[in-house]
Design a protein around this motif. Structure first.
Motif, PDB file in Angstrom:
ATOM      1  N   ALA A   1       0.813  -1.208   0.000  1.00  0.00           N
ATOM      2  CA  ALA A   1       0.000   0.000   0.000  1.00  0.00           C
ATOM      3  C   ALA A   1       0.847   1.258   0.000  1.00  0.00           C
ATOM      4  CB  ALA A   1      -0.933  -0.003   1.217  1.00  0.00           C
ATOM      5  N   ASP A   2       2.178   1.108   0.112  1.00  0.00           N
ATOM      6  CA  ASP A   2       3.057   2.284   0.034  1.00  0.00           C
ATOM      7  C   ASP A   2       3.092   2.870  -1.367  1.00  0.00           C
ATOM      8  OD1 ASP A   2       3.632   1.999   2.688  1.00  0.00           O
ATOM      9  OD2 ASP A   2       5.656   1.221   2.416  1.00  0.00           O
ATOM     10  N   LEU A   3       2.585   2.127  -2.336  1.00  0.00           N
ATOM     11  CA  LEU A   3       2.565   2.606  -3.716  1.00  0.00           C
ATOM     12  C   LEU A   3       1.121   2.802  -4.136  1.00  0.00           C
ATOM     13  CD1 LEU A   3       5.293   0.168  -5.059  1.00  0.00           C
ATOM     14  CD2 LEU A   3       5.509   2.654  -4.961  1.00  0.00           C
ATOM     15  N   THR A   4       0.799   3.998  -4.578  1.00  0.00           N
ATOM     16  CA  THR A   4      -0.559   4.314  -4.999  1.00  0.00           C
ATOM     17  C   THR A   4      -0.532   4.910  -6.401  1.00  0.00           C
ATOM     18  OG1 THR A   4      -0.411   6.502  -3.957  1.00  0.00           O
ATOM     19  CG2 THR A   4      -1.359   4.701  -2.644  1.00  0.00           C
ATOM     20  N   ALA A   5      -1.655   4.723  -7.117  1.00  0.00           N
ATOM     21  CA  ALA A   5      -1.751   5.203  -8.494  1.00  0.00           C
ATOM     22  C   ALA A   5      -2.897   6.177  -8.635  1.00  0.00           C
ATOM     23  CB  ALA A   5      -1.951   4.033  -9.452  1.00  0.00           C
ATOM     24  N   ALA A   6      -2.763   7.130  -9.522  1.00  0.00           N
ATOM     25  CA  ALA A   6      -3.823   8.082  -9.822  1.00  0.00           C
ATOM     26  C   ALA A   6      -3.683   8.533 -11.273  1.00  0.00           C
ATOM     27  CB  ALA A   6      -3.751   9.281  -8.876  1.00  0.00           C
ATOM     28  N   PRO A   7      -4.778   8.642 -11.992  1.00  0.00           N
ATOM     29  CA  PRO A   7      -6.123   8.267 -11.540  1.00  0.00           C
ATOM     30  C   PRO A   7      -6.323   6.752 -11.567  1.00  0.00           C
ATOM     31  CG  PRO A   7      -6.183   8.991 -13.818  1.00  0.00           C
ATOM     32  CD  PRO A   7      -4.779   9.213 -13.363  1.00  0.00           C
ATOM     33  N   THR A   8      -7.288   6.263 -10.874  1.00  0.00           N
ATOM     34  CA  THR A   8      -7.587   4.834 -10.859  1.00  0.00           C
ATOM     35  C   THR A   8      -8.710   4.489 -11.826  1.00  0.00           C
ATOM     36  OG1 THR A   8      -9.087   5.177  -8.984  1.00  0.00           O
ATOM     37  CG2 THR A   8      -6.792   4.548  -8.487  1.00  0.00           C
ATOM     38  N   THR A   9      -9.313   5.498 -12.419  1.00  0.00           N
ATOM     39  CA  THR A   9     -10.352   5.279 -13.421  1.00  0.00           C
ATOM     40  C   THR A   9     -10.056   6.160 -14.626  1.00  0.00           C
ATOM     41  OG1 THR A   9     -12.004   4.777 -11.741  1.00  0.00           O
ATOM     42  CG2 THR A   9     -12.814   5.336 -13.928  1.00  0.00           C
ATOM     43  N   LEU A  10     -10.042   5.545 -15.803  1.00  0.00           N
ATOM     44  CA  LEU A  10      -9.791   6.289 -17.036  1.00  0.00           C
ATOM     45  C   LEU A  10     -10.877   5.930 -18.049  1.00  0.00           C
ATOM     46  CD1 LEU A  10      -6.785   4.787 -16.138  1.00  0.00           C
ATOM     47  CD2 LEU A  10      -6.025   6.702 -17.511  1.00  0.00           C
ATOM     48  N   THR A  11     -11.346   6.910 -18.780  1.00  0.00           N
ATOM     49  CA  THR A  11     -12.358   6.671 -19.800  1.00  0.00           C
ATOM     50  C   THR A  11     -11.742   6.883 -21.175  1.00  0.00           C
ATOM     51  OG1 THR A  11     -14.129   7.375 -18.308  1.00  0.00           O
ATOM     52  CG2 THR A  11     -14.615   7.357 -20.665  1.00  0.00           C
ATOM     53  N   PHE A  12     -11.947   5.882 -22.044  1.00  0.00           N
ATOM     54  CA  PHE A  12     -11.356   5.921 -23.385  1.00  0.00           C
ATOM     55  C   PHE A  12     -12.455   5.952 -24.442  1.00  0.00           C
ATOM     56  CE2 PHE A  12      -8.002   4.157 -20.823  1.00  0.00           C
ATOM     57  CZ  PHE A  12      -6.845   4.662 -21.380  1.00  0.00           C
ATOM     58  N   SER A  13     -12.396   6.939 -25.311  1.00  0.00           N
ATOM     59  CA  SER A  13     -13.248   6.953 -26.494  1.00  0.00           C
ATOM     60  C   SER A  13     -12.417   6.724 -27.758  1.00  0.00           C
ATOM     61  CB  SER A  13     -14.010   8.281 -26.590  1.00  0.00           C
ATOM     62  OG  SER A  13     -13.086   9.362 -26.591  1.00  0.00           O
ATOM     63  N   SER A  14     -11.091   6.586 -27.566  1.00  0.00           N
ATOM     64  CA  SER A  14     -10.178   6.278 -28.668  1.00  0.00           C
ATOM     65  C   SER A  14      -9.070   5.393 -28.104  1.00  0.00           C
ATOM     66  CB  SER A  14      -9.576   7.558 -29.257  1.00  0.00           C
ATOM     67  OG  SER A  14      -8.661   8.143 -28.339  1.00  0.00           O
ATOM     68  N   ALA A  15      -8.101   5.051 -28.939  1.00  0.00           N
ATOM     69  CA  ALA A  15      -6.981   4.219 -28.492  1.00  0.00           C
ATOM     70  C   ALA A  15      -5.815   5.053 -27.977  1.00  0.00           C
ATOM     71  CB  ALA A  15      -6.508   3.327 -29.637  1.00  0.00           C
ATOM     72  N   ALA A  16      -5.971   6.362 -27.846  1.00  0.00           N
ATOM     73  CA  ALA A  16      -4.872   7.229 -27.430  1.00  0.00           C
ATOM     74  C   ALA A  16      -4.422   6.903 -26.007  1.00  0.00           C
ATOM     75  CB  ALA A  16      -5.306   8.690 -27.513  1.00  0.00           C
ATOM     76  N   LYS A  17      -3.125   7.103 -25.763  1.00  0.00           N
ATOM     77  CA  LYS A  17      -2.548   6.794 -24.454  1.00  0.00           C
ATOM     78  C   LYS A  17      -2.978   7.820 -23.414  1.00  0.00           C
ATOM     79  CE  LYS A  17       1.646   4.697 -26.389  1.00  0.00           C
ATOM     80  NZ  LYS A  17       3.130   4.817 -26.509  1.00  0.00           N
ATOM     81  N   GLN A  18      -3.131   7.337 -22.162  1.00  0.00           N
ATOM     82  CA  GLN A  18      -3.324   8.200 -21.013  1.00  0.00           C
ATOM     83  C   GLN A  18      -2.288   7.828 -19.960  1.00  0.00           C
ATOM     84  OE1 GLN A  18      -7.379   8.973 -19.686  1.00  0.00           O
ATOM     85  NE2 GLN A  18      -8.192   8.004 -21.557  1.00  0.00           N
ATOM     86  N   THR A  19      -1.910   8.778 -19.135  1.00  0.00           N
ATOM     87  CA  THR A  19      -0.805   8.587 -18.190  1.00  0.00           C
ATOM     88  C   THR A  19      -1.332   8.365 -16.782  1.00  0.00           C
ATOM     89  OG1 THR A  19       0.669   9.942 -19.526  1.00  0.00           O
ATOM     90  CG2 THR A  19       1.276   9.632 -17.223  1.00  0.00           C
ATOM     91  N   VAL A  20      -0.726   7.378 -16.111  1.00  0.00           N
ATOM     92  CA  VAL A  20      -1.004   7.087 -14.706  1.00  0.00           C
ATOM     93  C   VAL A  20       0.251   7.413 -13.903  1.00  0.00           C
ATOM     94  CG1 VAL A  20      -1.556   5.287 -13.014  1.00  0.00           C
ATOM     95  CG2 VAL A  20      -2.686   5.294 -15.259  1.00  0.00           C
ATOM     96  N   THR A  21       0.079   8.117 -12.805  1.00  0.00           N
ATOM     97  CA  THR A  21       1.203   8.481 -11.941  1.00  0.00           C
ATOM     98  C   THR A  21       1.192   7.624 -10.694  1.00  0.00           C
ATOM     99  OG1 THR A  21       1.178  10.769 -12.725  1.00  0.00           O
ATOM    100  CG2 THR A  21       2.274  10.350 -10.622  1.00  0.00           C
ATOM    101  N   VAL A  22       2.332   7.027 -10.396  1.00  0.00           N
ATOM    102  CA  VAL A  22       2.497   6.213  -9.190  1.00  0.00           C
ATOM    103  C   VAL A  22       3.275   7.028  -8.169  1.00  0.00           C
ATOM    104  CG1 VAL A  22       3.457   4.094  -8.224  1.00  0.00           C
ATOM    105  CG2 VAL A  22       2.480   4.090 -10.530  1.00  0.00           C
ATOM    106  N   THR A  23       2.763   7.072  -6.949  1.00  0.00           N
ATOM    107  CA  THR A  23       3.406   7.801  -5.864  1.00  0.00           C
ATOM    108  C   THR A  23       3.879   6.827  -4.803  1.00  0.00           C
ATOM    109  OG1 THR A  23       1.994   9.732  -6.230  1.00  0.00           O
ATOM    110  CG2 THR A  23       3.099   9.578  -4.092  1.00  0.00           C
ATOM    111  N   SER A  24       5.126   7.002  -4.404  1.00  0.00           N
ATOM    112  CA  SER A  24       5.711   6.182  -3.339  1.00  0.00           C
ATOM    113  C   SER A  24       5.647   6.965  -2.030  1.00  0.00           C
ATOM    114  CB  SER A  24       7.168   5.853  -3.686  1.00  0.00           C
ATOM    115  OG  SER A  24       7.854   5.349  -2.563  1.00  0.00           O
TER     116      SER A  24
END
Length: 958
Positions: free
Chosen positions: A268-291
């Motif tokens: 649990a020391d590692l968390t990600a945001a956002p945890t929900t992403l909505t895609f209407s295309s195949a384009a990449k979205q970025t998730v940030t991990v915080t330690s």
């Protein structure tokens, strides 16, 4: 005039085919080659070669029409008559017959005016020999590289194809070697509906109405079992208390919005945001991990991205100690980019990976195509994985890299089948090298004495067979040329070669050929008679070793053995370390004169005697060793040669130290360890002898001046009787001009000094390091030396009282941002600083690594580079300058795809696949008078060098 204009001034016409005149028998077909051999104000000389491509002829006559009023004044090897502009040549009595596939040559002197265009209407016995059948061009337009599909997949196929001399008969589409669609008319399209899940390589192959064919550049696509979520990279490192990112996307564009949920398992020391992403295309979205900045034990977590109806994707995130240097993280980031399948550094064969020379395919330097690979790349692949083993304790990737090297670039028994017939008392027949390519083919001369091979018997005794355990330097990973294995046309990777003709042959003048020549491609004798001249030719195999790469394998094995031992895991890689020692045992062939002649004072082939015992050993790392033999296992012959020319940039005293002193790397042969002990001393002596008054290291030494045991210029300095050569082995470009050869060689000396404290190594470094630093600036716009200019010569070597080389000087001509060389250079400085405590070396080395971090992209670290040399793509041979691809008069042949090899051939005309490369339009624009093209290349060796430089800093100072 430009070089291109000069090339066009030498007329060379290749005419081939068999379109019969109405009154001529259909069985006649011919190829005619017309070559102007010399020219003066009012006259010229020319040679004409006829190849009979039809039935045997009993009597022949050749005709042509001069376009500019030329007149034949004297002819030979035929009966010449001329009526107006029409010349007729009939056979002499002694050469009446011309067998099928046979050739004959005639020559003449003629008069001319201001113009001297070549004839174009050659005919034999009334049959026109029409222009060469150039293969069609083809480009795959669908699917696109990187495309992703889901089962049941419907993959669109499309290509454009043209034939300038006839028609396109068909376009076939392939997935790997599987034919998946055919279209016989434009637009050329198809659909693949039977794809299985996995990665697929799609190509289009166009065939013209005369049977010539060309294969397009490939497109790599992925077929998934169903809709999928993608995440990259698959492994991420993050300092405790910091953040890192990864990308999420859909494999295919959705028909309606899709919600992706990112969930964690693990700490649990590692968390990600956002945890929900909505895609209407195949384009990449970025998730940030915080330690979490909690000072706890280092954590690991897996983040899995899921969506209804889609297969999931996972990313493993590992915490690093917060005190970990940025360079340790940089190593892991760089490693993950290189190993990410989407980056394109490797091709996968089963469970094994083969590194490409570069991600990009339009690449010409030592390899003449980016998707070839070299033994150099393999040695860096091992270094990359060994460093990963040091950082993570996981040695499985290192073992896999070693297995790939053994399988794909060390010839197996089946690839060198007649070694058992090798006669060590007669290792090879002498053939001179020549300073100009137009002196080739080189005549084999059995009258010149050769020496005896003193290590063959002990190697066979030690390892139980006669096979050579060394890497061939060059393989065609994708079988782009189409040679395949021993002419089968399909097997990939394929052993190939290029350089073969002396010091003036640059990559732009090479003719690619298979390492196993079964006469399937090329001319009547395959490609053999381009290089050597003999009374007859036999199908044969032959390989060339680059000692620099094999020595680096030994160097890496030493490091890996030390790192694994410190982890208590030496047993995990004991087999690979033992095989590295075996490679080092065979690497001794690079210590011997090419023909095992006596070392020292060789000034003619006949007067330089063959040697016995170790009298033919110079104990240096020469430019190559090579071996070959008969393809026919009943023929009963094979050969081996060393090389008398040694370049400073190829020396590896650290590998010599390892093979001479480290028990785990002790060779099994009777005298291997002793030879490497001698070599260690000799290499360090050579480097000291070549060090200029400024600090840089001059070129090298040779036992065979110009490769033919010639007499060097009076006053040439010597080293143990061998002669100083400012630019050993090759001259185009000068071989010691590149700063990279400084850092490649001196890095090993610096590593030797760090590991052993060798005072001789330190003395060399004490002078080299300040010179290099004085010519370096760091920062985002860092500049390091690029090209060097040499003047003067070293003093003749006196081991008891070495000279100061006061007259040997070096000047830095220009500087650049070569990222691979900068990383090698940083290794030199860090190794030196670690042992000596030199603060300036440490600061500059760290600053170079920081500079590199300013040039990151999605594939690694790279900077743009301009390629003025790409103007040589369409050079043809120029008899005055000796530049351009040279093909002997009368020689004609074809590459596997139908590209013609003959007089007037250019680098490009023998490699027409480049015209279909996605980056070719930039080069074509340049050839048409546009700007110099700029490319950003991701060379495997450079990216691995950068990664391992980051790792080295962590090891020494982290």
């Amino acid at each position: 005039m430009t070089r291109r204009t000069l090339a066009l001034a030498v007329a060379a016409v290749v005419v081939t085919g068999g379109v019969p005149a109405m009154a001529a028998p259909a069985a006649v077909a011919c190829t005619v080659t017309y070559q102007i051999t010399n020219e003066w104000d009012t006259g010229f000389g020319a040679g004409v070669s006829i190849r009979n491509d039809g039935d045997a002829l009993n009597g022949w006559n050749l005709t042509w029409t001069f376009p500019d009023g030329q007149r034949v004044t004297q002819g030979w090897n035929g009966n010449f008559t001329q009526s107006g502009a029409v010349v007729t040549v009939t056979n002499p009595d002694w050469a009446r017959t011309l067998p099928a596939g046979g050739t004959t040559q005639v020559g003449f002197n003629g008069s001319k005016g201001s113009a001297n265009r070549p004839p174009t209407d050659f005919a034999v016995n009334g049959v026109a020999c029409t222009g060469p059948n150039k293969p069609p061009s083809v480009a795959l337009t669908a699917p696109a590289t990187g495309g992703t599909y889901t089962l049941p997949a419907t993959i669109p196929l499309a290509a454009t194809a043209q034939d300038t001399e006839g028609t396109v008969a068909k376009v076939d589409f392939y997935a790997g070697d599987q034919l998946i669609a055919t279209d016989t008319s434009a637009p050329y399209t198809g659909t693949w509906t039977s794809a299985t899940a996995g990665d697929h390589r799609i190509t289009a192959r166009a065939t013209d109405n005369l049977g010539a064919a060309t294969t397009s550049a490939p497109a790599m696509v992925k077929v998934l079992a169903g809709p999928a979520v993608l995440a990259a990279p698959s492994t991420v490192s993050v300092k405790q208390g910091s953040t890192a990112t990864f990308d999420v996307s859909l494999a295919t564009a959705p028909s309606e919005p899709v919600t992706v949920t990112v969930a964690r398992t693990g700490s649990a020391d590692l968390t990600a945001a956002p945890t929900t992403l909505t895609f209407s295309s195949a384009a990449k979205q970025t998730v940030t991990v915080t330690s979490a900045n909690n000072g706890g034990e280092l954590a690991t977590a897996t983040f899995t991205a899921t969506a209804p109806g889609h297969s999931p994707a996972s990313v493993t995130v590992k915490e690093l100690d917060p005190s970990t240097s940025d360079f340790n993280k940089a190593f892991l980031d760089q490693y993950n980019k290189i190993k990410d399948p989407a980056s394109g550094y490797f091709r996968k064969f089963g469970d094994l990976l083969v590194p490409y020379h570069s991600v990009e395919t339009l690449m010409v330097e030592a390899p003449d195509h980016g998707h070839q690979t070299t033994s150099e790349a393999y040695s860096y692949y091992l270094w990359l994985e060994a460093s990963y083993g040091r950082v993570t304790g996981d040695w499985a990737p290192f073992k896999s890299a070693f297995a790939s090297m053994e399988k794909f670039i060390i010839p197996a028994k089946a690839d060198q089948p007649t070694n058992d017939s090798y006669n060590a008392s007669k290792p090879a027949t002498y053939a001179p090298e020549h300073p100009r390519m137009d002196r080739y083919p080189a005549v084999l001369d059995s009258a010149v004495p050769v020496g005896q091979d003193p290590i063959a018997a002990e190697l066979k005794s030690a390892y139980g067979n006669s096979d050579i355990y060394g890497m061939h330097w060059l393989i065609d990973v994708d079988n782009t040329y189409g040679f395949g294995r021993c002419g089968d046309g399909t097997t990939a990777p394929a052993y190939i070669n290029t350089y073969q003709r002396g010091s003036s042959e640059s990559v732009w003048e090479t003719i690619p050929h298979p390492s196993c020549d079964t006469f399937k491609h090329g001319g009547t004798n395959g490609y053999l008679d381009l290089f050597t001249k003999d009374s007859s030719y036999a199908k044969q195999w032959k390989y060339t070793n680059a000692p620099d790469a094999d020595a680096r394998v030994v160097q890496v094995a030493l490091l890996a053995q030390q790192w694994a031992t410190a982890q208590g895991k030496a047993g995990d890689i004991a087999s690979e370390i033992g095989k590295s020692a075996k490679m080092g045992d065979y690497l001794r062939y690079a210590m011997f004169d090419k023909y095992f002649k006596r070392i020292g004072n060789c000034t003619s082939p006949s007067s330089c005697p063959g040697a016995t015992g170790k009298n033919s050993a110079h104990y240096l790392m020469s430019w190559y060793y090579a071996w070959g033999g008969a393809y026919d296992t009943s023929a009963g012959w094979s050969w081996r040669i060393g090389d008398g020319a040694s370049h400073q940039g190829y020396q590896n005293p650290l590998a010599a130290h390892a093979l001479a002193n480290v028990p785990a790397l002790k060779p099994l042969s009777a005298t291997g360890q002793q030879d490497w002990s001698t070599s260690l001393n000799r290499q360090l002596e050579m480097l000291q002898w070549l060090q200029s008054a400024d600090g840089g290291l001059a070129g090298g030494v040779t036992n065979s001046w110009e490769g033919q045991y010639a007499s060097p210029p009076p006053g040439t300095p010597t080293f143990y009787g061998m002669y100083y050569d400012a630019h050993p082995v090759w001259r185009d470009p000068p071989s010691n001009r590149w700063f990279g050869f400084q850092v490649w060689g001196i890095e090993r000396t610096a590593a030797l000094y760090r590991l052993t404290g060798d005072a001789r190594a330190k003395k060399i470094l004490d002078k080299w390091v300040p010179w290099a630093i004085a010519n370096t600036t760091t920062g985002t716009n860092f500049q390091i030396p690029a090209d060097l200019e040499w003047s003067g010569t070293p003093d003749t070597w006196n081991a008891t009282n070495p000279g100061a080389n006061a007259n040997l000087r070096v000047r830095v001509l220009n500087r650049n941002q070569d990222v691979g060389v900068a990383a090698s250079y940083a290794k030199v400085l860090l190794n030196y600083a670690s042992r000596s405590g030199n603060a300036q070396a440490k600061t500059t080395g760290e600053a170079l690594l920081t500079s590199l971090l300013s040039h990151q992209d999605s594939l690694g670290i790279a900077t743009p580079e301009t390629r003025e040399d790409y103007k040589r793509f369409d050079d043809t041979y120029n008899a005055t300058t000796g530049e351009g691809p040279y093909v002997p008069p009368g020689w004609t042949g074809k590459m596997p795809n139908g590209d013609q090899v003959g007089q007037g051939a250019s680098f490009l005309s023998m490699r027409s696949m480049f015209r279909n490369d996605p980056q070719w339009p930039k080069v074509q624009s340049y050839l048409d008078g546009g700007p110099v093209p700029t490319f950003t290349y991701h060379r495997f060796w450079a990216q691995a060098e950068i990664a391992t430089a980051f790792s080295l800093h962590t090891e020494l100072f982290g």
